[in-house]
Design a protein around this motif. Structure first.
Motif, PDB file in Angstrom:
ATOM      1  N   ALA A 177     -10.317   0.605   0.086  1.00  0.00           N
ATOM      2  CA  ALA A 177      -9.488   0.740   1.279  1.00  0.00           C
ATOM      3  C   ALA A 177     -10.367   0.597   2.507  1.00  0.00           C
ATOM      4  O   ALA A 177     -11.519   1.062   2.498  1.00  0.00           O
ATOM      5  N   ALA A 198     -10.683   1.534  -6.512  1.00  0.00           N
ATOM      6  CA  ALA A 198      -9.814   0.785  -5.620  1.00  0.00           C
ATOM      7  C   ALA A 198     -10.425   0.904  -4.233  1.00  0.00           C
ATOM      8  O   ALA A 198     -11.076   1.911  -3.921  1.00  0.00           O
ATOM      9  N   ALA A 228      -5.674   8.593   1.230  1.00  0.00           N
ATOM     10  CA  ALA A 228      -6.049   7.188   1.373  1.00  0.00           C
ATOM     11  C   ALA A 228      -4.815   6.320   1.197  1.00  0.00           C
ATOM     12  O   ALA A 228      -3.991   6.579   0.321  1.00  0.00           O
ATOM     13  N   THR A 229      -4.702   5.325   2.034  1.00  0.00           N
ATOM     14  CA  THR A 229      -3.630   4.347   1.919  1.00  0.00           C
ATOM     15  C   THR A 229      -4.235   3.076   1.340  1.00  0.00           C
ATOM     16  O   THR A 229      -5.128   2.470   1.951  1.00  0.00           O
ATOM     17  N   LEU A 230      -3.768   2.710   0.145  1.00  0.00           N
ATOM     18  CA  LEU A 230      -4.341   1.573  -0.556  1.00  0.00           C
ATOM     19  C   LEU A 230      -3.377   1.053  -1.597  1.00  0.00           C
ATOM     20  O   LEU A 230      -2.355   1.676  -1.892  1.00  0.00           O
ATOM     21  N   GLU A 231      -3.724  -0.100  -2.141  1.00  0.00           N
ATOM     22  CA  GLU A 231      -2.948  -0.709  -3.225  1.00  0.00           C
ATOM     23  C   GLU A 231      -3.668  -0.456  -4.541  1.00  0.00           C
ATOM     24  O   GLU A 231      -4.887  -0.545  -4.612  1.00  0.00           O
ATOM     25  N   SER A 254      -8.130   3.515   6.718  1.00  0.00           N
ATOM     26  CA  SER A 254      -7.023   3.932   5.849  1.00  0.00           C
ATOM     27  C   SER A 254      -7.390   5.150   5.006  1.00  0.00           C
ATOM     28  O   SER A 254      -6.668   5.501   4.076  1.00  0.00           O
ATOM     29  N   PRO A 311       0.814  -1.221   0.000  1.00  0.00           N
ATOM     30  CA  PRO A 311       0.000   0.000   0.000  1.00  0.00           C
ATOM     31  C   PRO A 311       0.846   1.270   0.000  1.00  0.00           C
ATOM     32  O   PRO A 311       1.925   1.314   0.587  1.00  0.00           O
ATOM     33  N   MET A 353     -15.743   0.142   4.415  1.00  0.00           N
ATOM     34  CA  MET A 353     -14.798   0.348   3.319  1.00  0.00           C
ATOM     35  C   MET A 353     -15.056   1.682   2.629  1.00  0.00           C
ATOM     36  O   MET A 353     -16.143   2.244   2.721  1.00  0.00           O
TER      37      MET A 353
END
Length: 117
Positions: free
Chosen positions: A43, A41, A18-21, A47, A2, A91
């Motif tokens: 998260a 996407a 936002a912290t995400l992949e 996050s 992430p 989410m």
């Protein structure tokens, strides 16, 4: 792994981090996403941090009324939505087209048949 991204609406009234992949984003063909052209996407809610614009948004729900599609009252852009994953976890669905410095054409896109849900 992430990473932390910043993003928001077109006019700047809504901003977030936002912290995400971004190792595979979703293109859904449901009646809303298909018209918007969103690439999503996801998260966990923990996050995601709304930096600006809580009062600058309005909420729209449809179908099962479980996803809160939040869009800017000024420019109309839906840069994220809030809901729950199938396991009940809170989410945030991020429209990656609204992330700063991200090239959506460089991402791997998975097509999801949201019309059938």
């Amino acid at each position: 792994m992430p990473n932390t991204y910043s993003g928001g609406c077109q006019c700047g009234n809504v901003r977030y981090e936002a912290t995400l992949e971004l190792d595979g984003v979703i293109a859904c063909n449901c009646s809303r996403c298909g018209r918007l052209g969103s690439l999503l996407a996801f998260a966990p809610a923990g996050s995601f941090k709304l930096l600006k614009g809580d009062d600058a948004q309005t909420d729209y729900t449809f179908n099962k009324h479980i996803i809160h599609h939040l869009f800017c009252k000024t420019c109309g852009i839906e840069s994220f939505a809030r809901g729950k994953s199938p396991d009940g976890q809170e989410m945030v669905a991020i429209n990656v087209r609204c992330l700063d410095g991200v090239d959506p054409d460089a991402l791997s896109v998975k097509r999801v048949d949201g019309k059938s849900y």
